[in-house]
Design a protein around this motif. Sequence first.
Motif, mmCIF file in Angstrom:
data_model
loop_
_atom_site.group_PDB
_atom_site.id
_atom_site.type_symbol
_atom_site.label_atom_id
_atom_site.label_comp_id
_atom_site.label_asym_id
_atom_site.label_seq_id
_atom_site.Cartn_x
_atom_site.Cartn_y
_atom_site.Cartn_z
ATOM 1 N N UNK A 52 0.823 -1.208 0.000
ATOM 2 C CA UNK A 52 0.000 0.000 0.000
ATOM 3 C C UNK A 52 0.857 1.257 0.000
ATOM 4 N N UNK A 53 0.583 2.121 -0.965
ATOM 5 C CA UNK A 53 1.183 3.455 -1.012
ATOM 6 C C UNK A 53 0.180 4.457 -0.460
ATOM 7 N N UNK A 54 0.542 5.150 0.595
ATOM 8 C CA UNK A 54 -0.274 6.259 1.071
ATOM 9 C C UNK A 54 0.447 7.558 0.708
ATOM 10 N N UNK A 55 -0.291 8.635 0.615
ATOM 11 C CA UNK A 55 0.308 9.882 0.139
ATOM 12 C C UNK A 55 -0.209 11.042 0.960
ATOM 13 N N UNK A 56 -0.156 12.228 0.383
ATOM 14 C CA UNK A 56 -0.646 13.422 1.062
ATOM 15 C C UNK A 56 -2.114 13.685 0.748
ATOM 16 N N UNK A 57 -2.805 12.668 0.199
ATOM 17 C CA UNK A 57 -4.219 12.807 -0.145
ATOM 18 C C UNK A 57 -4.982 11.591 0.372
ATOM 19 N N UNK A 58 -6.083 11.828 1.064
ATOM 20 C CA UNK A 58 -6.987 10.761 1.486
ATOM 21 C C UNK A 58 -8.417 11.200 1.165
ATOM 22 N N UNK A 59 -9.320 10.243 1.221
ATOM 23 C CA UNK A 59 -10.728 10.552 0.989
ATOM 24 C C UNK A 59 -11.430 10.740 2.329
ATOM 25 N N UNK A 60 -12.069 11.893 2.502
ATOM 26 C CA UNK A 60 -12.818 12.172 3.730
ATOM 27 C C UNK A 60 -14.208 11.554 3.591
ATOM 28 N N UNK A 61 -14.352 10.322 4.036
ATOM 29 C CA UNK A 61 -15.583 9.581 3.768
ATOM 30 C C UNK A 61 -16.725 9.975 4.687
ATOM 31 N N UNK A 62 -16.421 10.547 5.838
ATOM 32 C CA UNK A 62 -17.465 11.020 6.747
ATOM 33 C C UNK A 62 -17.851 12.448 6.350
ATOM 34 N N UNK A 63 -19.063 12.653 5.844
ATOM 35 C CA UNK A 63 -19.441 13.990 5.389
ATOM 36 C C UNK A 63 -19.582 15.007 6.512
ATOM 37 N N UNK A 64 -19.705 14.538 7.737
ATOM 38 C CA UNK A 64 -19.940 15.445 8.856
ATOM 39 C C UNK A 64 -18.661 15.934 9.520
ATOM 40 N N UNK A 65 -17.554 15.183 9.324
ATOM 41 C CA UNK A 65 -16.325 15.567 10.008
ATOM 42 C C UNK A 65 -16.396 15.195 11.488
ATOM 43 N N UNK A 66 -15.465 15.642 12.326
ATOM 44 C CA UNK A 66 -14.292 16.450 11.958
ATOM 45 C C UNK A 66 -13.301 15.630 11.136
#
Length: 342
Positions: free
Chosen positions: A199-213
């Motif tokens: 797995x390559x992780x980077x400086x970008x992820x998906x914010x899957x929770x629309x409410x946050x935080x």
Amino acid sequence: MPPTARPLRKLGFLTIGLFDPARPGQGHESTLEIIELGERLGFDSAWLRHRHLQYGISSPVAVLAAASQRTRRIELGTAVTPLGWENPLRLAEDLATVDVLSGGRLNPGVSVGPPMHFEQVKDALYPDTADAEDFGYERVRRLLDLVRGKPASDFSGVEGFEVFSDVVQPHSPGLGRRMWYGGGSLRSARWAGEHGMNLLTSSVVRAEDPEGPWDFAEIQLALVREFRAHHPDGEAARVSHGLVVIPTDSASPEQRAKYEAYAAQRLPRTASPQGPGRLLFAPDLVGTSEEIAERLRAHAAFREVDEVAFALPFTFEHEDYVQILTDMATKLGPALGWRPAG
């Protein structure tokens, strides 16, 4: 600050390989020289990004073939190859060829999804099959199967003076264990784990929770744990962590000012998810190696990994990259417990 739970074992870097369209050879040569420098400094890996129809490296596999003949030890990777642009069978042949040429040092990273600006490029890329192309995980599975030696044809044997194989040639047995997936979502992390990839992780992820935080490090940590929970190797499954990191230990005042301005310009996008994909970006890390090491040791996802491929900024000059890489290898890496390769 608490120490990293996993001592830093492998230090790598990622570059986009920008070039002047009037002098493309100069830019490609600069990239090759940077990879050679990385080997001399003891880096464990060098990675290239794909950039199609832009002024960056469009064919990392070809550039890495050249790099394989100018280096002897450093691992060479793509981070990442978007498979929407590729035919898995032809790519499997190219990857195996470069892996053989490099002596087993290739680390291909891939991702899924339709090509960027697909509506504008589909007639050139897939003039007859654009509506039928599958840009999902199945395309990765096809590539994995071919790299790992599953048949590509139902014919093998001798025909006249020619001998045919039913599997991709050359076959490089170790390459299948060195395939990486660039994932930013829980679904991708799970799929990569289930299929035995790294797995390559980077400086970008998906914010899957629309409410946050939205806490970037915590989201990335969840990806790492989801991946390992579904990988046959469990906690030993390989994960490489990649943020934009700019150490300034030996930088000139002018360089430091440029680096800080670059990071400041990109900072607003880190405040909240961006676009329909709800992408969350990590801040660029600029400062002395001790300052950066302190921030990394406090990063929840970083504490879970022992490999990194720090991303070089896109738009800097060759001498800037020399300074940044030198500080990474001589200051930042040791501050994180890393030792250069011999």
